[in-house]
Design an enzyme around this catalytic site. Structure first.
Site, PDB file in Angstrom:
ATOM      1  N   SER A 118     107.736 -20.865  48.810  1.00 42.88           N
ATOM      2  CA  SER A 118     109.002 -20.196  49.432  1.00 42.88           C
ATOM      3  C   SER A 118     109.745 -21.082  50.376  1.00 42.88           C
ATOM      4  O   SER A 118     110.754 -21.096  50.511  1.00 42.88           O
ATOM      5  CB  SER A 118     108.386 -19.049  50.344  1.00 42.88           C
ATOM      6  OG  SER A 118     107.575 -19.805  51.227  1.00 42.88           O
ATOM      7  N   HIS A 139     111.327 -18.403  42.639  1.00 41.96           N
ATOM      8  CA  HIS A 139     110.783 -17.735  43.696  1.00 41.96           C
ATOM      9  C   HIS A 139     110.908 -16.270  43.836  1.00 41.96           C
ATOM     10  O   HIS A 139     112.095 -15.703  43.456  1.00 41.96           O
ATOM     11  CB  HIS A 139     111.525 -18.231  45.121  1.00 41.96           C
ATOM     12  CG  HIS A 139     111.228 -17.881  46.429  1.00 41.96           C
ATOM     13  ND1 HIS A 139     111.883 -17.462  47.420  1.00 41.96           N
ATOM     14  CD2 HIS A 139     109.827 -17.561  46.802  1.00 41.96           C
ATOM     15  CE1 HIS A 139     111.331 -17.043  48.379  1.00 41.96           C
ATOM     16  NE2 HIS A 139     110.129 -17.108  48.174  1.00 41.96           N
ATOM     17  N   GLU A 151     114.877 -16.105  42.613  1.00 40.90           N
ATOM     18  CA  GLU A 151     115.716 -17.330  43.041  1.00 40.90           C
ATOM     19  C   GLU A 151     115.070 -18.207  41.757  1.00 40.90           C
ATOM     20  O   GLU A 151     114.015 -18.594  41.793  1.00 40.90           O
ATOM     21  CB  GLU A 151     115.402 -17.780  44.266  1.00 40.90           C
ATOM     22  CG  GLU A 151     115.999 -16.958  45.261  1.00 40.90           C
ATOM     23  CD  GLU A 151     115.932 -17.486  46.637  1.00 40.90           C
ATOM     24  OE1 GLU A 151     116.893 -17.282  47.463  1.00 40.90           O
ATOM     25  OE2 GLU A 151     114.492 -17.811  47.204  1.00 40.90           O
ATOM     26  N   ASN A 189     115.538 -17.126  52.327  1.00 40.31           N
ATOM     27  CA  ASN A 189     114.796 -17.744  53.337  1.00 40.31           C
ATOM     28  C   ASN A 189     115.853 -18.342  54.264  1.00 40.31           C
ATOM     29  O   ASN A 189     115.456 -18.411  55.618  1.00 40.31           O
ATOM     30  CB  ASN A 189     113.587 -18.522  53.018  1.00 40.31           C
ATOM     31  CG  ASN A 189     112.444 -17.605  52.777  1.00 40.31           C
ATOM     32  OD1 ASN A 189     112.399 -16.368  53.073  1.00 40.31           O
ATOM     33  ND2 ASN A 189     111.291 -17.741  52.015  1.00 40.31           N
TER      34      ASN A 189
HETATM   35  N1  3HC Z   1     103.407  -1.380  42.835  1.00 39.71           N
HETATM   36  C1  3HC Z   1     103.622  -0.011  42.627  1.00 39.71           C
HETATM   37  N2  3HC Z   1     104.243   0.766  43.333  1.00 39.71           N
HETATM   38  C2  3HC Z   1     104.409   0.599  44.636  1.00 39.71           C
HETATM   39  C3  3HC Z   1     103.933  -1.022  45.046  1.00 39.71           C
HETATM   40  C4  3HC Z   1     103.351  -1.703  43.923  1.00 39.71           C
HETATM   41  N3  3HC Z   1     103.129  -3.110  44.298  1.00 39.71           N
HETATM   42  N4  3HC Z   1     103.977  -1.109  46.304  1.00 39.71           N
HETATM   43  C5  3HC Z   1     104.655   0.125  46.759  1.00 39.71           C
HETATM   44  N5  3HC Z   1     104.800   1.016  45.829  1.00 39.71           N
HETATM   45  C6  3HC Z   1     105.131   2.201  45.681  1.00 39.71           C
HETATM   46  C7  3HC Z   1     104.586   3.055  46.843  1.00 39.71           C
HETATM   47  O1  3HC Z   1     103.266   3.622  46.480  1.00 39.71           O
HETATM   48  C8  3HC Z   1     105.511   4.503  47.062  1.00 39.71           C
HETATM   49  O2  3HC Z   1     105.474   5.358  45.952  1.00 39.71           O
HETATM   50  P1  3HC Z   1     105.700   6.849  46.563  1.00 39.71           P
HETATM   51  O3  3HC Z   1     107.245   6.903  46.476  1.00 39.71           O
HETATM   52  O4  3HC Z   1     105.188   7.566  45.135  1.00 39.71           O
HETATM   53  O5  3HC Z   1     104.856   6.991  47.784  1.00 39.71           O
HETATM   54  C9  3HC Z   1     106.817   3.676  46.678  1.00 39.71           C
HETATM   55  O6  3HC Z   1     106.480   2.379  46.054  1.00 39.71           O
HETATM   56  C10 3HC Z   1     107.556   3.474  48.093  1.00 39.71           C
HETATM   57  O7  3HC Z   1     106.928   2.700  48.869  1.00 39.71           O
HETATM   58  P2  3HC Z   1     106.788   2.907  50.476  1.00 39.71           P
HETATM   59  O8  3HC Z   1     106.738   4.726  50.410  1.00 39.71           O
HETATM   60  O9  3HC Z   1     105.518   2.362  50.822  1.00 39.71           O
HETATM   61  O10 3HC Z   1     107.893   2.503  51.307  1.00 39.71           O
HETATM   62  P3  3HC Z   1     109.380   2.206  50.790  1.00 39.71           P
HETATM   63  O11 3HC Z   1     110.251   3.322  50.450  1.00 39.71           O
HETATM   64  O12 3HC Z   1     109.775   1.326  52.370  1.00 39.71           O
HETATM   65  O13 3HC Z   1     109.500   0.751  49.924  1.00 39.71           O
HETATM   66  C11 3HC Z   1     109.368  -1.522  49.906  1.00 39.71           C
HETATM   67  C12 3HC Z   1     108.495  -0.085  49.922  1.00 39.71           C
HETATM   68  C13 3HC Z   1     109.734  -1.613  48.452  1.00 39.71           C
HETATM   69  C14 3HC Z   1     108.403  -2.556  50.132  1.00 39.71           C
HETATM   70  C15 3HC Z   1     110.429  -1.490  50.979  1.00 39.71           C
HETATM   71  O14 3HC Z   1     109.877  -1.256  52.151  1.00 39.71           O
HETATM   72  C16 3HC Z   1     111.267  -2.763  50.915  1.00 39.71           C
HETATM   73  O15 3HC Z   1     112.012  -3.211  50.066  1.00 39.71           O
HETATM   74  N6  3HC Z   1     110.990  -3.587  52.090  1.00 39.71           N
HETATM   75  C17 3HC Z   1     111.515  -4.890  52.170  1.00 39.71           C
HETATM   76  C18 3HC Z   1     110.443  -5.882  51.257  1.00 39.71           C
HETATM   77  C19 3HC Z   1     111.058  -7.140  51.532  1.00 39.71           C
HETATM   78  O16 3HC Z   1     112.435  -7.610  52.333  1.00 39.71           O
HETATM   79  N7  3HC Z   1     110.468  -8.226  50.965  1.00 39.71           N
HETATM   80  C20 3HC Z   1     110.916  -9.550  50.779  1.00 39.71           C
HETATM   81  C21 3HC Z   1     109.958 -10.239  51.865  1.00 39.71           C
HETATM   82  S1  3HC Z   1     110.565 -12.180  51.894  1.00 39.71           S
HETATM   83  C22 3HC Z   1     109.736 -12.874  50.781  1.00 39.71           C
HETATM   84  O17 3HC Z   1     108.788 -12.202  50.024  1.00 39.71           O
HETATM   85  C23 3HC Z   1     109.737 -13.858  50.655  1.00 39.71           C
HETATM   86  C24 3HC Z   1     108.850 -14.851  50.987  1.00 39.71           C
HETATM   87  O18 3HC Z   1     109.134 -16.183  50.547  1.00 39.71           O
HETATM   88  C25 3HC Z   1     108.274 -15.072  52.475  1.00 39.71           C
END
Ligand code: 3HC
Length: 290
Positions: A118, A139, A151, A189
């Site tokens: 990252s 990434h 990315e 990031n």
């Molecule tokens: N596989 C399959 N399904 C999944 C899953 C996975 N790995 N993770 C979650 N789900 C499903 C859940 O079970 C849920 O199903 P349901 O609707 O039947 O209950 C559905 O996806 C939606 O999940 P949640 O209800 O838990 O919550 P959200 O609607 O908020 O969605 C999220 C979850 C997609 C993680 C959303 O909150 C999101 O987009 N969050 C932001 C994530 C983000 O910004 N990530 C980037 C981080 S930075 C990074 O990674 C870079 C690094 O370098 C730091």
């Protein structure tokens, strides 16, 4: 250049997610880990995720058919035939260098090496190999099976042919690839980290509570998670590490870790993974944490 088979190094949250995306896209995938128990843990997560997608009807094949394309190994020599090898091990330069040196001995001369780092310089990782023109960054974002972005990062030595093959591979994985260069933090990031650190500074200065700052950004800007929920989700230890690499590169205050982040990491409060971060994930009455 045709990518037909995929190797993944590391079966943690990111590695297993990348392997799942590649297997879902139809590629045979082999995942290398240090121990069988890490493969078992990662593949259990993949099976759970595939079952969820099957339940929702968002995959066209059965979970078993996709899972059958995924193999695990603890022997680096099993990656000898892979066309692309994506490394997703812990963010530690000496460990990554050691891994690339081992891969260099067994991989095909025309295999592409990629890192999911990252924030570590892709050029610094590339320097440990003998294939500078065939080394890129790929990434992905957590959770990999759901997040649409990848990315694609080129260094000054990456060949045009390899870069475009990587972009094409990203599309085949069902992701939207964005092209960027080897600058610490790349695109996401570079913009996300100062925002997350500013949220901590705002909290330290009493601008608002953790819950109110999260609500403000969720409901005011339409973000899926507020900054503190996202910090806990990514892991405070990971964020703290990224700030060090980025501050070291840019020497700008916006990339410097606020004192509270440092203290939380020193206390072992890493977020969701340890049960405590800005929220307490062991408290059944906390709706945001559960
Ligand atoms: N596989 C399959 N399904 C999944 C899953 C996975 N790995 N993770 C979650 N789900 C499903 C859940 O079970 C849920 O199903 P349901 O609707 O039947 O209950 C559905 O996806 C939606 O999940 P949640 O209800 O838990 O919550 P959200 O609607 O908020 O969605 C999220 C979850 C997609 C993680 C959303 O909150 C999101 O987009 N969050 C932001 C994530 C983000 O910004 N990530 C980037 C981080 S930075 C990074 O990674 C870079 C690094 O370098 C730091």
């Amino acid at each position: 250049m045709q990518i037909k088979s995929v190797g993944v190094i590391g079966c943690g949250l990111m590695g297993s997610g990348i392997a799942q995306a590649a297997a879902t896209a139809g590629f045979p995938v082999i995942v290398l880990e240090a121990e069988q128990r890490f493969l078992d843990r990662g593949f259990t997560g993949v099976e759970r995720s595939l079952a969820k997608f099957a339940e929702k009807g968002t995959i066209t094949e059965s979970p078993d058919a996709i899972r059958a394309r995924l193999k695990g190994t603890t022997n680096v020599e099993d990656l000898a035939d892979c066309d692309i090898i994506i490394e997703a091990i812990l963010e530690n330069v000496p460990e990554k260098h050691k891994m690339y040196a081992a891969l260099e001995k067994v991989a095909k001369p025309d295999a592409i090496f990629a890192s999911n780092t990252s924030s570590i310089s892709i050029t610094e990782l590339m320097a440990a190999t003998k294939r500078p023109e065939r080394f890129i960054g790929l990434h992905f974002f957590n959770p990999v099976p759901l997040m649409k972005l990848v990315e694609v990062i080129r260094t000054i030595a990456t060949s045009d042919e390899v870069f475009e093959a990587a972009v094409d591979f990203g599309t085949k994985l069902g992701k939207v690839p964005v092209r960027t260069k080897d600058s610490s933090g790349f695109i996401v990031n570079r913009l996300l980290v100062p925002y997350l650190l500013d949220a901590i500074r705002a909290y330290e200065e009493g601008v608002g509570s953790i819950v109110d700052i999260d609500q403000a950004m969720k409901l005011g800007c339409g973000y899926p998670m507020g900054p503190f929920t996202l910090l806990d989700f990514v892991g405070l230890d990971t964020c703290y590490y990224i700030t060090h690499v980025m501050f070291d590169e840019f020497r700008e205050k916006r990339f410097a870790a606020p004192p509270l982040l440092k203290r939380m990491v020193l206390a072992g409060w890493y977020g969701r993974k340890t049960g405590k971060g800005f929220y307490d994930y062991t408290d059944p009455n906390n709706p945001i944490a559960n």
